[in-house]
Design an enzyme around this catalytic site. Structure first.
Site, mmCIF file in Angstrom:
data_model
loop_
_atom_site.group_PDB
_atom_site.id
_atom_site.type_symbol
_atom_site.label_atom_id
_atom_site.label_comp_id
_atom_site.label_asym_id
_atom_site.label_seq_id
_atom_site.Cartn_x
_atom_site.Cartn_y
_atom_site.Cartn_z
ATOM 1 N N LYS A 161 0.767 -1.278 -0.065
ATOM 2 C CA LYS A 161 -0.073 -0.118 0.051
ATOM 3 C C LYS A 161 0.994 1.346 -0.083
ATOM 4 O O LYS A 161 1.638 1.506 1.076
ATOM 5 C CB LYS A 161 -0.998 -0.069 1.345
ATOM 6 C CG LYS A 161 -1.833 1.261 1.229
ATOM 7 C CD LYS A 161 -2.279 1.341 2.891
ATOM 8 C CE LYS A 161 -2.827 2.660 3.132
ATOM 9 N NZ LYS A 161 -2.087 3.834 2.908
ATOM 10 N N LEU A 189 -3.893 -0.229 7.353
ATOM 11 C CA LEU A 189 -2.857 0.756 7.517
ATOM 12 C C LEU A 189 -3.504 2.273 7.508
ATOM 13 O O LEU A 189 -4.573 2.387 6.687
ATOM 14 C CB LEU A 189 -1.760 0.585 6.568
ATOM 15 C CG LEU A 189 -1.005 -0.626 6.565
ATOM 16 C CD1 LEU A 189 -0.010 -0.752 5.533
ATOM 17 C CD2 LEU A 189 -0.010 -0.735 7.887
ATOM 18 N N ASP A 190 -3.028 3.061 8.180
ATOM 19 C CA ASP A 190 -3.576 4.513 7.916
ATOM 20 C C ASP A 190 -3.346 5.076 6.683
ATOM 21 O O ASP A 190 -2.573 4.695 5.813
ATOM 22 C CB ASP A 190 -2.862 5.630 8.988
ATOM 23 C CG ASP A 190 -3.130 4.870 10.514
ATOM 24 O OD1 ASP A 190 -4.269 4.315 10.656
ATOM 25 O OD2 ASP A 190 -2.263 5.212 11.493
ATOM 26 N N PHE A 191 -4.097 6.047 6.177
ATOM 27 C CA PHE A 191 -4.278 6.727 4.970
ATOM 28 C C PHE A 191 -2.834 7.354 4.660
ATOM 29 O O PHE A 191 -2.224 7.199 3.519
ATOM 30 C CB PHE A 191 -5.065 7.829 5.157
ATOM 31 C CG PHE A 191 -5.467 8.682 3.645
ATOM 32 C CD1 PHE A 191 -5.926 8.058 2.665
ATOM 33 C CD2 PHE A 191 -4.589 9.981 3.502
ATOM 34 C CE1 PHE A 191 -5.941 8.715 1.533
ATOM 35 C CE2 PHE A 191 -4.698 10.600 2.289
ATOM 36 C CZ PHE A 191 -5.523 9.938 1.208
#
Length: 222
Positions: A116, A151-153
């Site tokens: 990501k 997972l965070d942005f």
């Protein structure tokens, strides 16, 4: 001189052998036996609980599938499904506009590794309309991808996706005690008290959480 003849035991008289004549009896005609092959027994079709099949397709947890069935939002072969219904190969399940065709043959779950990048959200529904990781994944016809963790942005890293709800649950649910290792970059330094608290446990909304150990790996910047 008188010579005695050698002694011989008298012979026993045996009765004359009697002849026995028997007329041949007619045997019954042999029956014509024809070997017939029996058709092989049909193997019973394996069926499974409806909510389990849907969860394995990655459409949600078993509890979520049970709620959908109880609400009458699932049909099985054009009939409204009921809790306790079972499905097998050849059955057709529908949830809204989605059609799920059942193939019970043993199939390995699909697993996908995705790196990501920053600027993508790990969600299908975002009120802000930001790019989603699911937009980049291959399309699945009768199931959907489940993200194992998030997972965070603004965070980049490796994510695991699967289409098997049971596998995803085993990897994520705390009761299976799946060990995870995190590389974390922080601002400042942790105090002894903070490290003790992180390893003894912190109460979160979904229960107690704790790290097994903490190790400094170096590095600079945030």
């Amino acid at each position: 001189m008188k010579v005695n003849k050698p002694f011989r035991p008298p012979r026993k008289k045996t009765p004359a052998s009697t002849r026995v004549s028997a007329k041949p009896t007619a045997m019954p005609p042999a029956k014509h036996l024809q070997e017939t092959s029996m058709p092989p027994a049909k193997q019973p079709i394996a069926t499974f609980k409806l909510q389990k099949l849907l969860a394995q397709k990655g459409l949600g947890s078993r509890r979520e599938m049970e709620e959908l069935i109880a609400a009458g939002k699932v049909t099985l072969n054009n009939q409204v499904a009921q809790l306790g219904d079972r499905a097998g190969t050849g059955d057709v399940i529908r949830i809204g506009r989605r059609t799920i065709r059942v193939h019970v043959e043993e199939e390995l779950p699909k697993v996908l590794l995705y790196h990501k990048p920053e600027g993508e959200i790990v969600s299908r529904d975002d009120p802000q309309g930001r790019p989603s990781v699911f937009d980049k994944l291959p399309h699945l016809r009768s199931s959907k991808w489940i993200a194992v963790g998030r997972l965070d942005f603004n965070t980049s890293g490796l994510l695991i996706f699967t289409n098997d709800g049971v596998l995803a649950n085993r990897l994520m649910h705390p009761r299976f005690e799946m060990e995870r290792e995190y590389a974390v970059r922080i601002l400042g330094e942790l105090t002894e008290e903070q490290m003790k608290q992180l390893t003894t446990g912190i109460t979160l909304d979904d229960g107690q959480a704790a790290f097994t150990y903490l190790a400094e790996e170096g590095g600079e910047g945030a």
